[in-house]
Motif scaffolding. Structure first.
Motif, PDB file in Angstrom:
ATOM      1  N   VAL A   1       6.332  72.711  77.035  1.00  0.00           N
ATOM      2  CA  VAL A   1       5.479  73.466  77.949  1.00  0.00           C
ATOM      3  C   VAL A   1       4.262  73.889  77.142  1.00  0.00           C
ATOM      4  N   PHE A   2       3.068  73.594  77.672  1.00  0.00           N
ATOM      5  CA  PHE A   2       1.831  73.934  76.974  1.00  0.00           C
ATOM      6  C   PHE A   2       1.121  75.072  77.689  1.00  0.00           C
ATOM      7  N   ARG A   3       0.348  75.826  76.925  1.00  0.00           N
ATOM      8  CA  ARG A   3      -0.439  76.925  77.487  1.00  0.00           C
ATOM      9  C   ARG A   3      -1.849  76.878  76.905  1.00  0.00           C
ATOM     10  N   ASN A   4      -2.783  77.472  77.604  1.00  0.00           N
ATOM     11  CA  ASN A   4      -4.170  77.538  77.109  1.00  0.00           C
ATOM     12  C   ASN A   4      -4.649  76.179  76.593  1.00  0.00           C
ATOM     13  N   GLY A   5      -4.480  75.171  77.413  1.00  0.00           N
ATOM     14  CA  GLY A   5      -4.868  73.829  77.014  1.00  0.00           C
ATOM     15  C   GLY A   5      -3.710  73.084  76.386  1.00  0.00           C
ATOM     16  N   ALA A   6      -3.812  72.825  75.080  1.00  0.00           N
ATOM     17  CA  ALA A   6      -2.805  71.989  74.400  1.00  0.00           C
ATOM     18  C   ALA A   6      -1.915  72.785  73.463  1.00  0.00           C
ATOM     19  N   VAL A   7      -1.910  74.117  73.561  1.00  0.00           N
ATOM     20  CA  VAL A   7      -1.075  74.944  72.675  1.00  0.00           C
ATOM     21  C   VAL A   7       0.371  74.915  73.162  1.00  0.00           C
ATOM     22  N   LEU A   8       1.306  74.652  72.249  1.00  0.00           N
ATOM     23  CA  LEU A   8       2.716  74.602  72.626  1.00  0.00           C
ATOM     24  C   LEU A   8       3.235  76.007  72.919  1.00  0.00           C
ATOM     25  N   ALA A   9       3.768  76.202  74.114  1.00  0.00           N
ATOM     26  CA  ALA A   9       4.387  77.486  74.471  1.00  0.00           C
ATOM     27  C   ALA A   9       5.849  77.503  74.062  1.00  0.00           C
ATOM     28  N   GLY A  10       6.538  76.362  74.191  1.00  0.00           N
ATOM     29  CA  GLY A  10       7.945  76.296  73.832  1.00  0.00           C
ATOM     30  C   GLY A  10       8.605  75.066  74.407  1.00  0.00           C
TER      31      GLY A  10
ATOM     32  N   ALA B   1      17.602  68.539  70.624  1.00  0.00           N
ATOM     33  CA  ALA B   1      16.396  68.154  71.345  1.00  0.00           C
ATOM     34  C   ALA B   1      15.289  69.194  71.214  1.00  0.00           C
ATOM     35  N   ALA B   2      15.627  70.467  71.421  1.00  0.00           N
ATOM     36  CA  ALA B   2      14.615  71.527  71.362  1.00  0.00           C
ATOM     37  C   ALA B   2      14.021  71.654  69.964  1.00  0.00           C
ATOM     38  N   GLY B   3      14.866  71.584  68.941  1.00  0.00           N
ATOM     39  CA  GLY B   3      14.380  71.694  67.573  1.00  0.00           C
ATOM     40  C   GLY B   3      13.417  70.582  67.216  1.00  0.00           C
ATOM     41  N   HIS B   4      13.773  69.347  67.573  1.00  0.00           N
ATOM     42  CA  HIS B   4      12.895  68.210  67.291  1.00  0.00           C
ATOM     43  C   HIS B   4      11.572  68.351  68.023  1.00  0.00           C
ATOM     44  N   LEU B   5      11.626  68.786  69.267  1.00  0.00           N
ATOM     45  CA  LEU B   5      10.411  68.922  70.064  1.00  0.00           C
ATOM     46  C   LEU B   5       9.495  70.004  69.491  1.00  0.00           C
ATOM     47  N   LEU B   6      10.071  71.133  69.085  1.00  0.00           N
ATOM     48  CA  LEU B   6       9.258  72.216  68.527  1.00  0.00           C
ATOM     49  C   LEU B   6       8.568  71.788  67.232  1.00  0.00           C
ATOM     50  N   ARG B   7       9.236  70.972  66.444  1.00  0.00           N
ATOM     51  CA  ARG B   7       8.606  70.456  65.227  1.00  0.00           C
ATOM     52  C   ARG B   7       7.509  69.452  65.578  1.00  0.00           C
ATOM     53  N   CYS B   8       7.794  68.616  66.546  1.00  0.00           N
ATOM     54  CA  CYS B   8       6.888  67.527  66.898  1.00  0.00           C
ATOM     55  C   CYS B   8       5.542  68.045  67.398  1.00  0.00           C
ATOM     56  N   PHE B   9       5.579  69.111  68.212  1.00  0.00           N
ATOM     57  CA  PHE B   9       4.348  69.604  68.834  1.00  0.00           C
ATOM     58  C   PHE B   9       3.942  70.984  68.322  1.00  0.00           C
ATOM     59  N   GLU B  10       4.359  71.337  67.100  1.00  0.00           N
ATOM     60  CA  GLU B  10       4.057  72.669  66.583  1.00  0.00           C
ATOM     61  C   GLU B  10       2.558  72.919  66.464  1.00  0.00           C
ATOM     62  N   THR B  11       1.772  71.872  66.290  1.00  0.00           N
ATOM     63  CA  THR B  11       0.318  72.034  66.198  1.00  0.00           C
ATOM     64  C   THR B  11      -0.366  71.778  67.538  1.00  0.00           C
TER      65      THR B  11
END
Length: 247
Positions: free
Chosen positions: A191-200, A154-164
């Motif tokens: 989890v997003f930071r500074n607007g839409a940046v993916l934190a993790g 789950a974590a790996g797929h999510l990190l790829r999905c929202f890497e941008t």
């Protein structure tokens, strides 16, 4: 006033010690300093200019740093700092805003779900466990802080999905069963930071047997969703992406 090169500074520091081999150590540390100061991947030519070291010397130092995972050579030939430096910085991590926000959230998540709660960030083609709180189940998966895992589950797929960053229309909840390790399941939310940046990726994990219980999974998903939303708000992320609920 003459400005000394990094090599001259390293040599001076080395001469202040009686032990042999310090010169190589000082040069290696100078390379790490410049990799950090570069703010991103840097080529061998640029690194030679920054440090004042010959490329042949740099290659030997970088080979050792790579073997010990202090440095990483990318596919395009450029170099950057390696993941092992994270472990050396754990004592300093208490003053890091993200870590300070993570620990209470993970503690609440683990207590509410009884499952292990983790936070993953992407590190090249792997995911790194930045923080974790164990659950209270007798049978559970074991992952330690600082561990690098494949970009699976789950974590790996999510990190790829929202890497941008946040992408409207894509599901925020990812679930996996036995992808990385048989009998281990996981649920992740971004989890997003500074607007839409993916934190993790905020993640709960446990056995496939427990996670296939729909009622248990629904309860965990709701708690995970709320904690991810709260963390996003604390890190100045855009909480509007959570407006539709976990679904």
């Amino acid at each position: 006033m003459q400005v000394k090169s990094a090599e001259e500074k390293a040599n001076e520091a080395a001469r202040s010690w009686a032990s042999p081999g310090v010169t190589a150590l000082e040069r290696g540390l100078a390379v790490l300093d410049e990799l950090g100061a570069a703010g991103g991947p840097v080529s061998l030519v640029d690194l030679a200019q920054r440090t004042g070291l010959y490329k042949s010397t740099l290659l030997r130092l970088l080979a050792s740093l790579e073997r010990c995972r202090y440095a990483v050579r990318q596919a395009d030939g450029r170099y950057r700092l390696g993941p092992v430096l994270f472990r050396l910085g754990q004592c300093y991590a208490n003053g890091f805003d993200l870590r300070a926000a993570l620990d209470p959230a993970l503690t609440r998540l683990a207590a509410a779900t009884q499952e292990a709660a983790s936070f993953f960030v992407r590190e090249g083609e792997a995911r790194l466990c930045l923080a974790r709180v164990e659950g209270r189940q007798e049978v559970r998966d074991w992952v330690t802080i600082g561990t690098l895992l494949p970009m699976k589950g789950a974590a790996g797929h999510l990190l790829r999905c929202f890497e941008t960053g946040y992408r409207p229309g894509l599901p925020l909840i990812h679930t996996s069963f036995g992808e990385r390790t048989p009998e281990v399941a996981a649920i992740s939310a971004p989890v997003f930071r500074n607007g839409a940046v993916l934190a993790g990726a905020l993640t709960v994990s446990g056995t496939c047997t427990r996670f296939r219980d729909e009622a248990h999974r629904a309860e965990m998903t709701e708690v995970l969703w709320q904690e991810a939303k709260a963390l996003t708000a604390e890190l100045d992320g855009d909480v509007s992406s959570f407006r539709d609920g976990p679904g």
